[in-house]
Design an enzyme around this catalytic site. Sequence first.
Site, PDB file in Angstrom:
ATOM      1  CE  LYS A 154      -1.932   2.987   2.607  1.00 44.28           C
ATOM      2  NZ  LYS A 154      -1.815   4.152   1.724  1.00 44.28           N
ATOM      3  CB  THR A 189       5.844   7.819  16.173  1.00 46.94           C
ATOM      4  OG1 THR A 189       7.237   7.729  15.801  1.00 46.94           O
ATOM      5  CG2 THR A 189       5.655   7.212  17.541  1.00 46.94           C
ATOM      6  N   GLY A 212       2.108   4.209  13.511  1.00 50.48           N
ATOM      7  CA  GLY A 212       2.740   2.967  13.983  1.00 50.48           C
ATOM      8  C   GLY A 212       2.049   2.442  15.238  1.00 50.48           C
ATOM      9  CD  GLU A 254      12.345   0.056  10.074  1.00 52.70           C
ATOM     10  OE1 GLU A 254      13.071   0.881  10.658  1.00 52.70           O
ATOM     11  OE2 GLU A 254      12.519  -1.165  10.153  1.00 52.70           O
ATOM     12  CB  CYS A 263      12.779   8.730   8.755  1.00 51.44           C
ATOM     13  SG  CYS A 263      13.938   7.750   7.800  1.00 51.44           S
ATOM     14  CD  GLU A 300       9.398  12.746  11.971  1.00 47.29           C
ATOM     15  OE1 GLU A 300       8.236  12.323  12.109  1.00 47.29           O
ATOM     16  OE2 GLU A 300      10.307  12.087  11.433  1.00 47.29           O
TER      17      GLU A 300
HETATM   18  P1  NAD Z   1       2.024   8.322   7.812  1.00 47.97           P
HETATM   19  O1  NAD Z   1       2.190   7.564   9.067  1.00 47.97           O
HETATM   20  O2  NAD Z   1       1.013   9.402   7.778  1.00 47.97           O
HETATM   21  O3  NAD Z   1       1.644   7.341   6.601  1.00 47.97           O
HETATM   22  C1  NAD Z   1       2.452   6.238   6.277  1.00 47.97           C
HETATM   23  C2  NAD Z   1       1.597   5.206   5.560  1.00 47.97           C
HETATM   24  O4  NAD Z   1       0.625   4.717   6.478  1.00 47.97           O
HETATM   25  C3  NAD Z   1       0.812   5.761   4.369  1.00 47.97           C
HETATM   26  O5  NAD Z   1       0.773   4.801   3.345  1.00 47.97           O
HETATM   27  C4  NAD Z   1      -0.565   5.981   4.953  1.00 47.97           C
HETATM   28  O6  NAD Z   1      -1.601   5.935   3.998  1.00 47.97           O
HETATM   29  C5  NAD Z   1      -0.667   4.814   5.918  1.00 47.97           C
HETATM   30  N1  NAD Z   1      -1.640   4.997   7.000  1.00 47.97           N
HETATM   31  C6  NAD Z   1      -2.031   6.152   7.583  1.00 47.97           C
HETATM   32  N2  NAD Z   1      -2.970   5.903   8.523  1.00 47.97           N
HETATM   33  C7  NAD Z   1      -3.177   4.566   8.543  1.00 47.97           C
HETATM   34  C8  NAD Z   1      -4.023   3.698   9.286  1.00 47.97           C
HETATM   35  N3  NAD Z   1      -4.852   4.164  10.213  1.00 47.97           N
HETATM   36  N4  NAD Z   1      -3.957   2.370   9.031  1.00 47.97           N
HETATM   37  C9  NAD Z   1      -3.111   1.872   8.104  1.00 47.97           C
HETATM   38  N5  NAD Z   1      -2.308   2.649   7.353  1.00 47.97           N
HETATM   39  C10 NAD Z   1      -2.323   3.982   7.578  1.00 47.97           C
HETATM   40  O7  NAD Z   1       3.469   8.870   7.432  1.00 47.97           O
HETATM   41  P2  NAD Z   1       3.891   9.751   6.189  1.00 47.97           P
HETATM   42  O8  NAD Z   1       3.424  11.159   6.419  1.00 47.97           O
HETATM   43  O9  NAD Z   1       3.514   9.069   4.933  1.00 47.97           O
HETATM   44  O10 NAD Z   1       5.477   9.681   6.287  1.00 47.97           O
HETATM   45  C11 NAD Z   1       6.216  10.492   7.138  1.00 47.97           C
HETATM   46  C12 NAD Z   1       6.632   9.733   8.387  1.00 47.97           C
HETATM   47  O11 NAD Z   1       7.329   8.547   8.015  1.00 47.97           O
HETATM   48  C13 NAD Z   1       7.599  10.519   9.246  1.00 47.97           C
HETATM   49  O12 NAD Z   1       7.241  10.389  10.590  1.00 47.97           O
HETATM   50  C14 NAD Z   1       8.940   9.830   8.979  1.00 47.97           C
HETATM   51  O13 NAD Z   1       9.884   9.981  10.011  1.00 47.97           O
HETATM   52  C15 NAD Z   1       8.519   8.422   8.791  1.00 47.97           C
HETATM   53  N6  NAD Z   1       9.543   7.665   8.046  1.00 47.97           N
HETATM   54  C16 NAD Z   1      10.301   6.752   8.749  1.00 47.97           C
HETATM   55  C17 NAD Z   1      11.311   6.034   8.089  1.00 47.97           C
HETATM   56  C18 NAD Z   1      12.157   5.026   8.832  1.00 47.97           C
HETATM   57  O14 NAD Z   1      12.805   4.207   8.172  1.00 47.97           O
HETATM   58  N7  NAD Z   1      12.180   5.027  10.148  1.00 47.97           N
HETATM   59  C19 NAD Z   1      11.536   6.252   6.720  1.00 47.97           C
HETATM   60  C20 NAD Z   1      10.740   7.176   6.048  1.00 47.97           C
HETATM   61  C21 NAD Z   1       9.742   7.878   6.727  1.00 47.97           C
END
Ligand code: NAD
Length: 498
Positions: free
Chosen positions: A193, A248, A251, A269, A304, A401
């Site tokens: 996804k 987070t 997550g 992650e 990230c 963040e």
């Molecule tokens: P996000 O958590 O908003 O979304 C990430 C993914 O999760 C998207 O595909 C989104 O559609 C999905 N999602 C959102 N709500 C959901 C739910 N309730 N159930 C299932 N899936 C859901 O994050 P983002 O804005 O896309 O990305 C930015 C974040 O990602 C930042 O916090 C960044 O630090 C983190 N990040 C971490 C790493 C790492 O390796 N640690 C790498 C890249 C980005």
Amino acid sequence: MSRPLDKAGWQAMADTLTARLETRAYIDDRFVDAAGGETFETINPATGEVLARVASCDQADAELAVAHARRAFDGGEWSRLAPTRRKRVLLRLAELMEAHRDELALLDTLDMGKPITSALGDMAGAIGAMRHQAESIDKLYGEVAPTGEEALALVLREPIGVVASIVPWNFPMMMTAWKIAPALAAGNSVILKPSEKSPLSALRLAALAQEAGLPRGVLQVLPGFGHTVGKALALSMDVDCLAFTGSTAVGKQLMQYAGQSNLKRVYLECGGKSPNLVFADCRNLAQVAHHAAEAIFHNQGEVCIAGSRLLVENSVREAFIEHLLAAAESMQPGDPLDPSSFMGAIVDATQHRRILDFIRQGQEEGGRLRAGGEALDGPGLFIQPTVFDGVTEDMTIGREEIFGPVLSVFGFDSEEQAIALANDSVYGLAAGVWSQDVDRIMRVSRRLQSGQVFVNNWAGGDQSVPFGGVKQSGNGRDKSHHSLAEYTELKSVWIALN
Ligand code: NAD
């Protein structure tokens, strides 16, 4: 070798590419509309133009894809295929990714605003991950346990089953490859996804996977929103593992969904607020300042592991900041299609507003704005590289963040104080240490609460080292044989002998 494209060349390629985009979901070896017929817009944040309307998958699509993934897994065409043969298919996929490298990179640039040079760098990471995991799978041994003569005990590694990979928008293709390469190599069926903010490259990858010969139902791609299709996958009773990269907050939700459903494994992650420690004894202040600026402004700060907290020893702080401001000045955002741009556009209007709110809050809470702080005139979504000095632990910009080009500079007087400041965070993803003192490097590296420590560099690493965080930055590891092992189950077979 063909000449590298200039801005006009990339623009021409973008015009051709956007005229024939794949926007449908990829389920059971076919591109199809979402079951409910819904679509959503994906927008180029550098221009404000709508690139395409993409299938918006929901619960029904998730259920269908999970059923096909399960059938594929149980059928064994991939899950029980000899590792050397899975390797061949994945190496072929890596070759196709290489052959379509410019196209995949361009899709990410158009979809989320990152500079094309940076997107090409991501492709090297994505292709590298695919090759590395393909090459590893026929070298992953099980064990023979140390039993007495009355038994032979085997510890086997088997694929887990159906893996849902949920990925973010900041490195769309690279995060996708880091997740799906080990999961596929291990023999799982994968449902990907992509983020609703960057779905296009994942759909192109699906077509390449089909061309590479991945059997039906082994890789499927469901574009759509997190609270619809993402949540449906996370709550599914027939998904065995969630592999997530994102915030987070989400997550934490995924762990709850796993608890509410079938206790599926959840590898996370997540976010970071990574400290970058500069000691007065580092080799060259100007050079280190340049690296420190790159550590936060690369990918517009939407990284990230962005080095968003810069901790500088007070005896050199003012001199260091002068170099830092000069470096920031040289990194102004530009057209993502121009290969000389270091920073591009912010992913969307929501994130743009959020970053500007943090900047305002930083000023209100007493941070000294030393550079940037403004958005550029539209229609594109650009923000200047921004530097705050005199930041303290109680300020919002020093703790949260931001996920944008905003650097918070702290001062410190002793090694002990620097370590305490660095560890004073709910996150633990990355940290940097700049010093020439080997004893100090070892002492500090060991005491930093972080999944990775970069010494006299920022973001160094290759496919051989694991990538992931501690504390609320997550519990999983991407890359290396450690990530491959995460996508396998251990099975003990005890054979009684006469
Ligand atoms: P996000 O958590 O908003 O979304 C990430 C993914 O999760 C998207 O595909 C989104 O559609 C999905 N999602 C959102 N709500 C959901 C739910 N309730 N159930 C299932 N899936 C859901 O994050 P983002 O804005 O896309 O990305 C930015 C974040 O990602 C930042 O916090 C960044 O630090 C983190 N990040 C971490 C790493 C790492 O390796 N640690 C790498 C890249 C980005």
